[in-house]
Every structure is written in C-alpha cells, then in structure tokens.
Design a protein around this motif. Sequence first.
Motif, mmCIF file in Angstrom:
data_model
loop_
_atom_site.group_PDB
_atom_site.id
_atom_site.type_symbol
_atom_site.label_atom_id
_atom_site.label_comp_id
_atom_site.label_asym_id
_atom_site.label_seq_id
_atom_site.Cartn_x
_atom_site.Cartn_y
_atom_site.Cartn_z
ATOM 1 N N CYS A 34 0.770 -1.235 0.000
ATOM 2 C CA CYS A 34 0.000 0.000 0.000
ATOM 3 C C CYS A 34 0.804 1.290 0.000
ATOM 4 O O CYS A 34 0.259 2.329 -0.350
ATOM 5 N N PRO A 35 2.071 1.347 0.450
ATOM 6 C CA PRO A 35 2.739 2.636 0.509
ATOM 7 C C PRO A 35 2.910 3.232 -0.876
ATOM 8 O O PRO A 35 3.154 2.521 -1.836
ATOM 9 N N PRO A 36 2.786 4.559 -1.037
ATOM 10 C CA PRO A 36 3.015 5.172 -2.339
ATOM 11 C C PRO A 36 4.491 5.073 -2.687
ATOM 12 O O PRO A 36 5.324 5.029 -1.805
ATOM 13 N N SER A 85 1.115 10.121 -5.305
ATOM 14 C CA SER A 85 1.968 10.702 -4.264
ATOM 15 C C SER A 85 1.160 11.113 -3.042
ATOM 16 O O SER A 85 1.708 11.641 -2.080
ATOM 17 N N ASP A 86 -0.136 10.851 -3.086
ATOM 18 C CA ASP A 86 -1.036 11.208 -1.986
ATOM 19 C C ASP A 86 -1.436 9.939 -1.242
ATOM 20 O O ASP A 86 -2.093 9.056 -1.802
ATOM 21 N N GLN A 87 -1.064 9.838 0.014
ATOM 22 C CA GLN A 87 -1.375 8.640 0.794
ATOM 23 C C GLN A 87 -2.876 8.382 0.873
ATOM 24 O O GLN A 87 -3.317 7.233 0.979
ATOM 25 N N THR A 89 -5.033 8.408 -1.388
ATOM 26 C CA THR A 89 -5.459 7.556 -2.500
ATOM 27 C C THR A 89 -5.425 6.091 -2.087
ATOM 28 O O THR A 89 -6.357 5.328 -2.338
ATOM 29 N N PHE A 90 -4.364 5.703 -1.416
ATOM 30 C CA PHE A 90 -4.192 4.307 -1.015
ATOM 31 C C PHE A 90 -5.004 3.979 0.229
ATOM 32 O O PHE A 90 -5.465 2.853 0.396
ATOM 33 N N ASP A 91 -5.184 4.964 1.088
ATOM 34 C CA ASP A 91 -6.034 4.743 2.254
ATOM 35 C C ASP A 91 -7.465 4.421 1.834
ATOM 36 O O ASP A 91 -8.119 3.548 2.407
ATOM 37 N N TYR A 94 -7.653 0.853 0.414
ATOM 38 C CA TYR A 94 -7.500 -0.101 1.512
ATOM 39 C C TYR A 94 -8.790 -0.203 2.327
ATOM 40 O O TYR A 94 -9.258 -1.302 2.660
ATOM 41 N N ARG A 111 -1.643 -5.356 5.378
ATOM 42 C CA ARG A 111 -1.201 -4.086 4.823
ATOM 43 C C ARG A 111 0.284 -3.922 5.118
ATOM 44 O O ARG A 111 0.689 -3.578 6.225
#
Length: 255
Positions: A34-36, A85-87, A89-91, A94, A111
């Motif tokens: 998940c990390p960008p 580059s925006d966390q 987005t992945f949050d 998830y 995760r």
Amino acid sequence: MRPRAALRHCRRGLCGGWTPSRHDRTRRAQGRQCPPPDGGVEAPSQRAGGRLERRGARHLFAFRQAAALDPALTAFERYFGGSLSDQATFDRTYETACQRFDGRSDVEIIRADTISGFAQVRDRHGDGAFDFIYVDANHQYEYVLRDLLYYQHLLSADGVMMLNDCCHSQKGMNQNLGVLEAVGNFMKRADFTPIALTSTDMSDLIIAREGSAVAKALDAAIDASDIGFVEVMPQMLPAAHIRVSPAGKTRVSFA
C-alpha cells in the motif's frame, strides 16, 4: 509457452494474492502493498444474503469519477482515483477492501510492503502452503525479481504464479515496467517455465514449475479448449512485445 487471447485474471490492483492449498482450504491470505507510489487494491465484491453486495464500491467509484475530471492527473492516476503521491489515494482503496471483506473469517488482509508481508505469511502458513500466488506489486525490475525469488517458497509443488503487465507496450513503457525482464531472469535461476501469455495490451502471464502436474494439466486443458493460440519456445518470452494495429487490435509479437 502459448500466447493466447482468452485467458484473463479476475481482479486488478497492486497487490500480492495467495489462494490456500489443499492443506488449508478454509484459509486465504490477501497481501497488499500500500505505501506510495506502489500500492492500491481493488478487491472482488462480497456475496451476502443471496445477492452480490458491493460495500465500499460506491465510495471508491465517487473518487474515481472526480479524478477522471482532473486534468492534472495522468491516466494511470485516474484509474486509482487520485495522485499516487497522496497517501489518501491508497487509504481509500484499503478501506474499500476492508469493507468488502468485513466479517469474512476466510480472508486475511495484510497491509505491508511485499517483503514484510512475505515474512508474516510465511510465519503463519509455512513454505509450500499456497496453490496460487498473484504477483502485482511494484512493477519495476528489481522489485518484481525480488518478489518472485521470495514468493516461490510459499508456492506448493503443483502451484502456479501469475504476473500482471508482463509485456512491452507503449502503455507499459510509460510506466517503466520491468516485469518481463524480471520473469526472464527469474526463470534462469529457478525451475519455472511459462505456461500461457495473454495477447492483450497489459499481458498476463502464468508460470509453473517445470514438469509439474499442474503445468501438464494446464497444457491439456488449453489443448482441449476452443481457445486460439500460438505455441513458441519458452526462451522467446523475453522478446515478447505488443503491437497495436491501426484499428486498435493488439497482438503479441516476437519479431
């Protein structure tokens, strides 16, 4: 190896997925990177009460609709519903996956980056525990090769691995894909052979251990089907690339 047009995977996302082997049919692990800028996941819908339930899907779809109208985003970023580059987005992706699998005792969501996730899965299930491993995390060469070298140990003797975006295409080059080179190097180091490659712009590849029962069974199944294919030597895989006709049709070429 047989490039063919009708084999397709059933879900997308930057993830590593594991399906349980015959030794552990009631458990399933889903690893997520998940990390960008590597991550994101889109999980299949959950069936509940006799109907297909899509909890969380509307939440993510709304962000994708908004992202589609943002001219500052690339097509790749619009697919994920926001900047890579925006966390946030992945949050969002998830959280959507967690909502869809809420209450499922047969699903684990991990995760973590793929190597940390590997350690967690190995500690819980041991080597050779899974019949199917889907590799679709960071697509750059070093990361794909590392994932293959690690996750082969979790695969059962008659298991298969599947890789996404294993091709040279214009879209792939825009993402600096290194999947094709990585799997070619991996097969020089390990006893794996390619089984099937889709003739699509973002090709999917199935590999299995040489001489395994599953490799023979997949060959027999494809031979008995009505899927059109061309059989080539496995050594030709690293030369595969995608050609797109003026009409927009894609095909795998080794020329």
